[in-house]
Design an enzyme around this catalytic site. Structure first.
Site, PDB file in Angstrom:
ATOM      1  N   LYS A 138       0.855  86.678  28.270  1.00 24.14           N
ATOM      2  CA  LYS A 138      -0.634  86.716  27.679  1.00 24.14           C
ATOM      3  C   LYS A 138      -1.490  85.931  28.464  1.00 24.14           C
ATOM      4  O   LYS A 138      -1.214  84.676  29.166  1.00 24.14           O
ATOM      5  CB  LYS A 138      -0.459  86.303  26.033  1.00 24.14           C
ATOM      6  CG  LYS A 138      -0.285  84.874  25.674  1.00 24.14           C
ATOM      7  CD  LYS A 138      -1.356  83.874  26.135  1.00 24.14           C
ATOM      8  CE  LYS A 138      -0.836  82.399  25.492  1.00 24.14           C
ATOM      9  NZ  LYS A 138      -1.819  81.452  25.851  1.00 24.14           N
TER      10      LYS A 138
ATOM     11  N   GLY B 175       0.929  78.351  30.348  1.00 21.65           N
ATOM     12  CA  GLY B 175      -0.182  78.708  29.525  1.00 21.65           C
ATOM     13  C   GLY B 175      -0.392  80.045  29.224  1.00 21.65           C
ATOM     14  O   GLY B 175      -1.269  80.614  28.853  1.00 21.65           O
TER      15      GLY B 175
ATOM     16  N   ASP C   8       1.885  80.559  18.802  1.00 19.24           N
ATOM     17  CA  ASP C   8       1.767  81.741  19.425  1.00 19.24           C
ATOM     18  C   ASP C   8       2.520  82.991  19.153  1.00 19.24           C
ATOM     19  O   ASP C   8       2.321  84.244  19.854  1.00 19.24           O
ATOM     20  CB  ASP C   8       1.815  81.717  21.248  1.00 19.24           C
ATOM     21  CG  ASP C   8       0.417  80.799  21.576  1.00 19.24           C
ATOM     22  OD1 ASP C   8      -0.443  80.630  21.125  1.00 19.24           O
ATOM     23  OD2 ASP C   8       0.539  80.329  22.871  1.00 19.24           O
TER      24      ASP C   8
END
Length: 289
Positions: free
Chosen positions: A16, A103, A141
């Protein structure tokens, strides 16, 4: 109803990007309150699952620095067993391509793919909402990757609203540094009071790629010069370059795939650079309802 399969191979776990990431407050328990837009891309890890009758969970591939018991994939499988009383186990192989500490959600995405695939492999038929609640226990997440599509996220990242995003191809650069997320969030210089955004500020328009900023970026650039250098290099080609998550990956969107590929081909050899197309839905979205 068709019987559950005995193996599921080539299950993707997509990365993502955070198109922006605002820190808007902090809860009493220390968790930061965020607002972000999550964009799925077609850069993926790949997982393979084989059902076992003996209940054991066996990771058949070695991941340097990640013992099996600490692997989010194994933890996800164990949690699913515990919550359902499922007697099955699994052999699990992971082809790791997404960098850790990048990240881009690699570990969280792997865990979500494990929940989706094992839900089917074990014939559990848990609804998406239940899988998302389990995912939140593994990491903030994880629910997004179970949600199945691009989203505007709030809270600690678990309150999700679907969002339509313009097509784009992204150049993603990993500067080959590992950024521990707690190090960025605990920094005294982190902005924690960005004004709240409402989703109508960026209705499926190109503006979403230029909207806001990543509040974690300034801290990461100060602590990791290689991130600052990668951003400076990428800004030669796009003013929209920014960092995703808590780093270390940086990215920029391009309208045309050929344009993005031309930039990716020039990424300095000391970094990892690639093109990745934006996705509208998770490749395994159909594994839950």
């Amino acid at each position: 109803m068709p019987s559950a399969p005995t193996e599921l191979r080539d299950c993707p776990a997509p990365a993502k990007l955070n198109l922006f990431l605002h820190v808007v407050g902090r809860r009493p328990d220390g968790y930061h309150l965020l607002q972000t837009v999550f964009q799925l891309i077609d850069w993926c890890d790949t997982l393979h699952f084989g059902r076992r009758a003996d209940g054991r969970l066996v990771r058949t591939t070695d991941i340097p620095g990640v013992p099996a018991d600490e692997d989010l994939v194994i933890r996800a499988a164990r949690l699913l067993q515990a919550e359902t009383g499922c007697a099955y186990g699994a052999d699990i192989a992971l082809e790791k391509r997404l960098p850790m500490g990048g990240g881009i959600g690699g570990g969280s995405s792997d865990a979500a793919t494990a929940l989706l695939a094992l839900n089917r492999l074990w014939g559990l038929d848990l609804p998406r909402a239940k899988l998302m609640s389990l995912g939140l226990r593994l990491g903030a997440d994880v629910p997004f990757f179970l949600f199945g599509q691009n989203a505007f996220a709030e809270g600690i990242g678990e309150a999700l609203t679907p969002i339509a995003l313009p097509p784009a191809t992204f150049v993603v650069i990993h500067p080959r540094v590992h950024v521990p997320t707690p190090e960025i969030f605990s920094d005294e210089g982190l902005t924690r009071n960005t004004p709240l955004t409402i989703i109508t500020d960026f209705p499926d328009q190109q503006i979403v790629f230029a909207y806001g900023r990543n509040d974690l970026q300034a801290v990461a650039e100060r602590k990791y010069g290689e991130i600052a250098r990668a951003l400076a290099w990428l800004r030669q080609f796009s003013p929209l370059a920014r960092m995703t998550g808590s780093g270390a990956c940086v990215f920029a969107p391009f309208d045309r795939a050929e344009q993005a590929q031309a930039v990716a081909d020039q990424v300095p050899s000391e970094w990892e650079g690639r093109c990745a197309a934006g996705l509208t839905h998770h490749p395994l979205a159909m594994f839950a309802v």
